[in-house]
Design a protein around this motif. Structure first.
Motif, short mmCIF file in Angstrom:
data_model
loop_
_atom_site.label_atom_id
_atom_site.label_comp_id
_atom_site.label_asym_id
_atom_site.label_seq_id
_atom_site.Cartn_x
_atom_site.Cartn_y
_atom_site.Cartn_z
N MET A 7 6.21 12.17 -3.39
CA MET A 7 4.90 12.07 -2.74
C MET A 7 4.64 13.33 -1.94
SD MET A 7 3.51 9.23 -0.02
CE MET A 7 3.57 7.86 -1.15
N LYS A 8 3.39 13.84 -1.99
CA LYS A 8 3.05 15.04 -1.28
C LYS A 8 3.07 14.80 0.23
CE LYS A 8 0.21 16.90 -5.02
NZ LYS A 8 -1.14 17.36 -5.42
N LYS A 9 3.19 15.93 0.98
CA LYS A 9 3.37 15.83 2.42
C LYS A 9 2.23 15.05 3.08
CE LYS A 9 4.34 18.66 6.48
NZ LYS A 9 4.55 20.05 6.99
N GLY A 10 0.99 15.34 2.66
CA GLY A 10 -0.15 14.65 3.27
C GLY A 10 -0.12 13.15 3.04
N LYS A 11 0.30 12.74 1.84
CA LYS A 11 0.36 11.32 1.54
C LYS A 11 1.54 10.66 2.25
CE LYS A 11 -2.14 11.49 -2.81
NZ LYS A 11 -2.12 11.22 -4.27
N VAL A 12 2.63 11.42 2.44
CA VAL A 12 3.75 10.88 3.22
C VAL A 12 3.31 10.61 4.65
CG1 VAL A 12 6.01 11.42 4.22
CG2 VAL A 12 5.54 11.97 1.82
N LEU B 196 0.24 10.02 5.66
CA LEU B 196 -0.67 8.88 5.64
C LEU B 196 0.10 7.57 5.51
CD1 LEU B 196 -3.59 7.96 5.65
CD2 LEU B 196 -3.64 8.26 3.15
N PHE B 197 1.17 7.58 4.69
CA PHE B 197 2.00 6.39 4.53
C PHE B 197 2.69 6.02 5.85
CE2 PHE B 197 6.20 4.56 3.35
CZ PHE B 197 5.73 3.35 2.88
N LEU B 198 3.18 7.04 6.57
CA LEU B 198 3.80 6.80 7.88
C LEU B 198 2.78 6.20 8.85
CD1 LEU B 198 6.07 9.92 8.49
CD2 LEU B 198 6.80 7.53 8.51
N LEU B 199 1.56 6.68 8.81
CA LEU B 199 0.53 6.14 9.70
C LEU B 199 0.25 4.67 9.40
CD1 LEU B 199 -2.02 9.11 9.86
CD2 LEU B 199 -0.41 8.36 11.63
N VAL B 200 0.31 4.30 8.12
CA VAL B 200 0.13 2.90 7.74
C VAL B 200 1.28 2.05 8.29
CG1 VAL B 200 0.06 1.28 5.81
CG2 VAL B 200 -1.25 3.41 5.70
N ILE B 201 2.51 2.59 8.19
CA ILE B 201 3.66 1.88 8.75
C ILE B 201 3.51 1.72 10.26
CG2 ILE B 201 6.16 1.97 9.14
CD1 ILE B 201 6.46 3.37 6.48
N TYR B 202 3.09 2.81 10.93
CA TYR B 202 2.88 2.75 12.38
C TYR B 202 1.83 1.69 12.73
CZ TYR B 202 5.36 7.26 12.74
OH TYR B 202 6.28 8.27 12.70
N LEU B 203 0.75 1.64 11.95
CA LEU B 203 -0.29 0.64 12.20
C LEU B 203 0.26 -0.77 12.05
CD1 LEU B 203 -3.30 0.03 12.68
CD2 LEU B 203 -3.61 0.08 10.20
N VAL C 56 -6.39 -5.06 10.77
CA VAL C 56 -5.19 -4.44 10.21
C VAL C 56 -4.96 -4.91 8.78
CG1 VAL C 56 -2.67 -4.29 10.42
CG2 VAL C 56 -4.11 -4.11 12.46
N VAL C 57 -5.18 -6.20 8.51
CA VAL C 57 -5.04 -6.72 7.15
C VAL C 57 -5.97 -5.97 6.20
CG1 VAL C 57 -5.42 -8.73 5.67
CG2 VAL C 57 -4.25 -9.00 7.85
N ILE C 58 -7.20 -5.74 6.62
CA ILE C 58 -8.17 -5.05 5.77
C ILE C 58 -7.72 -3.62 5.48
CG2 ILE C 58 -10.53 -4.16 5.68
CD1 ILE C 58 -11.36 -6.64 7.35
N VAL C 59 -7.23 -2.92 6.51
CA VAL C 59 -6.74 -1.56 6.32
C VAL C 59 -5.56 -1.56 5.35
CG1 VAL C 59 -5.61 0.39 7.45
CG2 VAL C 59 -7.55 -0.73 8.54
N TRP D 57 1.32 2.13 -0.86
CA TRP D 57 2.48 1.26 -0.86
C TRP D 57 3.12 1.20 -2.25
CZ3 TRP D 57 4.91 -0.64 3.22
CH2 TRP D 57 4.22 -0.68 4.44
N LYS D 58 2.31 1.26 -3.29
CA LYS D 58 2.86 1.21 -4.65
C LYS D 58 3.77 2.39 -4.91
CE LYS D 58 -0.90 -1.46 -6.71
NZ LYS D 58 -2.09 -1.42 -7.61
N ARG D 59 3.46 3.52 -4.31
CA ARG D 59 4.28 4.71 -4.51
C ARG D 59 5.64 4.56 -3.85
NH1 ARG D 59 1.62 9.47 -5.97
NH2 ARG D 59 -0.62 9.23 -6.28
N GLU D 60 5.68 3.81 -2.74
CA GLU D 60 6.93 3.72 -1.98
C GLU D 60 7.73 2.47 -2.31
OE1 GLU D 60 8.26 5.95 -0.03
OE2 GLU D 60 6.58 7.27 -0.43
#
Length: 395
Positions: free
Chosen positions: A1-6, A8-15, A172-175, A183-186
């Motif tokens: 996964m590219k850095k930007g998407k990583v 973004l994925f971390l931000l989703v986990i934080y959320l 949060v559920v909607i996001v 999530w499919k990538r990870e």
């Protein structure tokens, strides 16, 4: 996964961790009003906390099965949605019995994703990410009592507080639904990790690994401190310090606010100091903060909650991140599951016992119990380091 998407994925986990933190201290803030409305004893909150914790343990220990059945993304969404059901149910219920019923989805919603994400971050990210991850949990845990405290200060029903927090969970559920492509990538990576865990040691085998029992004790008594502050902090301030309910909720929220700020700062401290140094310093500061809560008068007791929050900040994420170092990467998943799963014994049992003791004696039991818990935590940490300690490189 590219850095930007990583990122973004971390931000989703934080959320997601913000959403997990939101309900954690709300019950303790509202309970002085709720127990009077339902005409139950002040110690009855301990039963609710115990049900939540037992359900969290069950879902934590079933992480591998749940991921295989639903997939990581769906499990995250289901987890937050169950939390939403529990919160809205609390707001709608007209009896203490149904409060217990809605504690079940709240507990189930908090458990499984906790273990999976913590192990993933411990294995694949550096220590500062673990601190920041739990810092975002602290944002949720800070917002919860602030929202409920504001509701009570404005003389609105405590039910409005639960509805407001439930609305945030819905957002949060909607996001999370819109984040499904990330999530499919990870998912493949996390499922591979969990499958490996299944073929590893059993719970009994894991507990026999040198140092694991002391590690479990550390987790039990740390989360016991955190849960006790969230559940009984307001009651202690009202009963022993003469502070009104709205301001008591605000003071308790400063614990979570300080914990959140401390975790963000601790993430940067890991660039300079070792995990071991940060852990010992944090536990000493935690003890100092609890003593301040015990000894301070009502005008400065808030300082004790701030110091306790700052002391608590790095303890949980640091212990999690140390797991692969202490017990080996091959044992990391199994040990992580046992640590987090059995830690909820502390969440369920210690505040419950403290509540019974306080009901039999007085709320002066609150700071005294916290001092005992913090000393056990410190002694357990010393024992772990003697058993597993090696020259540790700075992160």
């Amino acid at each position: 996964m590219k850095k930007g998407k990583v990122l973004l994925f971390l931000l989703v986990i934080y959320l997601t961790f913000i959403s997990l933190g939101l309900p954690d201290s709300v019950l303790g803030t509202a309970w002085p009003v709720i127990h009077e409305e339902f005409r139950v004893s002040s110690g009855s909150a301990g039963w609710i906390a115990m049900v939540i914790s037992i359900c969290t343990v069950i879902s934590s220990l079933q992480t591998a099965t749940l991921v295989r059945r639903f997939g990581t993304a769906r499990l995250v969404i289901l987890s937050v949605f169950l939390t939403l059901i529990g919160l809205i149910g609390f707001g709608l219920t007209q009896s203490y019995s149904f409060f217990i019923v809605f504690a079940i989805p709240l507990g189930l919603g908090a458990g499984a994703i906790d273990t999976a994400l913590n192990d993933y971050v411990a294995l694949h990210f550096k220590a500062h990410h673990m601190n920041w991850l739990h810092g975002f949990w602290g944002i949720g845990a800070t917002l919860g009592p602030l929202i409920m405290g504001a509701v009570l200060l404005n003389k609105w029903s405590w039910r409005s507080g639960y509805f407001a927090i439930g609305g945030l969970q819905l957002a949060v559920v909607i996001v999370l639904i819109f984040s499904l492509p990330l999530w499919k990538r990870e998912t493949r990576v996390e499922e591979a990790t969990i499958v490996k865990e299944k073929s590893g040691p059993t719970i009994l085998d894991t507990l026999k690994i040198p140092g694991v029992l002391y590690s479990v004790l550390s987790f039990i008594f740390y989360v016991g401190i955190e849960a006790s502050i969230g559940l009984w902090g307001s009651s202690f301030l009202i009963a022993m310090k003469g502070i009104d309910i709205g301001h008591a909720g605000f003071i308790v929220s400063t614990f979570y606010g300080s914990l959140t700020v401390g975790r963000m700062v601790s993430g940067f401290l890991t660039f300079r100091w070792s995990n071991r140094f940060i852990l010992y310093g944090s536990e000493i500061l935690l003890l100092l903060g609890i003593l301040t809560i015990y000894l301070a008068d009502s005008d400065v007791v808030i300082l004790g909650f701030v110091l306790t929050g700052l002391g608590s900040a790095a303890i949980f994420p640091t212990m999690l991140h140390e797991t692969p170092k202490r017990f080996g990467i091959s044992n990391s998943g199994a040990v992580m599951g046992v640590q987090i799963g059995l830690a909820y014994v502390g969440t369920a049992g210690l505040p419950f016992v403290l509540g019974l003791f306080a009901e039999a004696v007085s709320m002066i039991a609150f700071p005294i119990a916290l001092v005992v818990f913090s000393l056990i935590l410190l002694i357990s940490t010393i024992r772990i380091e003697k058993i597993t300690g090696k020259d540790e490189e700075k992160i």
